[in-house]
Design a protein around this motif. Structure first.
Motif, short mmCIF file in Angstrom:
data_model
loop_
_atom_site.label_atom_id
_atom_site.label_comp_id
_atom_site.label_asym_id
_atom_site.label_seq_id
_atom_site.Cartn_x
_atom_site.Cartn_y
_atom_site.Cartn_z
N ASP A 141 82.55 -82.37 40.43
CA ASP A 141 83.76 -82.08 39.65
C ASP A 141 84.87 -83.02 40.10
N GLU A 191 90.63 -85.96 42.76
CA GLU A 191 90.06 -85.01 43.71
C GLU A 191 88.59 -84.80 43.35
N ARG A 194 84.99 -83.00 44.08
CA ARG A 194 84.31 -81.87 44.69
C ARG A 194 82.82 -82.02 44.41
N LYS A 246 78.18 -78.60 48.90
CA LYS A 246 78.30 -78.77 50.36
C LYS A 246 77.17 -79.62 50.92
N LEU A 287 77.83 -83.43 50.52
CA LEU A 287 79.04 -83.99 51.10
C LEU A 287 78.75 -85.25 51.93
N ILE A 324 88.34 -86.26 48.85
CA ILE A 324 87.13 -85.45 48.75
C ILE A 324 87.44 -84.06 49.29
N LEU A 325 87.27 -83.07 48.44
CA LEU A 325 87.59 -81.68 48.79
C LEU A 325 86.31 -80.89 49.01
N GLU A 326 86.38 -79.95 49.94
CA GLU A 326 85.20 -79.08 50.19
C GLU A 326 85.26 -77.86 49.31
#
Length: 82
Positions: free
Chosen positions: A26, A39, A41, A44, A47, A80-82
């Motif tokens: 995303d 941003e 996403r 996990k 990553l 990069i967001l978790e």
């Protein structure tokens, strides 16, 4: 890939090619006057693939983004967001 692709679509395309779960990629765009913040996403488990060894992959993605954004005379940043 067509020539008139937005920065958001560019990052989304690259990220989906790298990860195991492309459905969970995303990208959201926060646009300012001179700067665009993208941003990213991902799942996990993906990553590490997006960041790469010692951050090389994300650094390369940022380099591509900067090259593309300079043509648009804007500054772009990738988070990069978790």
């Amino acid at each position: 890939m067509p020539a008139n692709v937005s920065l958001k679509e560019l990052i989304e395309f690259i990220a989906k090619a790298l990860v195991d779960n492309p459905d969970e990629v995303d990208v959201s765009e926060v646009a300012g006057e001179q700067t665009v913040v993208l941003e990213l996403r991902v799942a996990k488990s993906d990553l590490g693939k997006v960041i790469g060894k010692q951050g090389r992959t994300v650094k390369a993605m940022r380099a591509i983004l900067n090259a593309a954004s300079s043509k648009l005379r804007k500054r772009a940043d990738l988070e990069i967001l978790e």
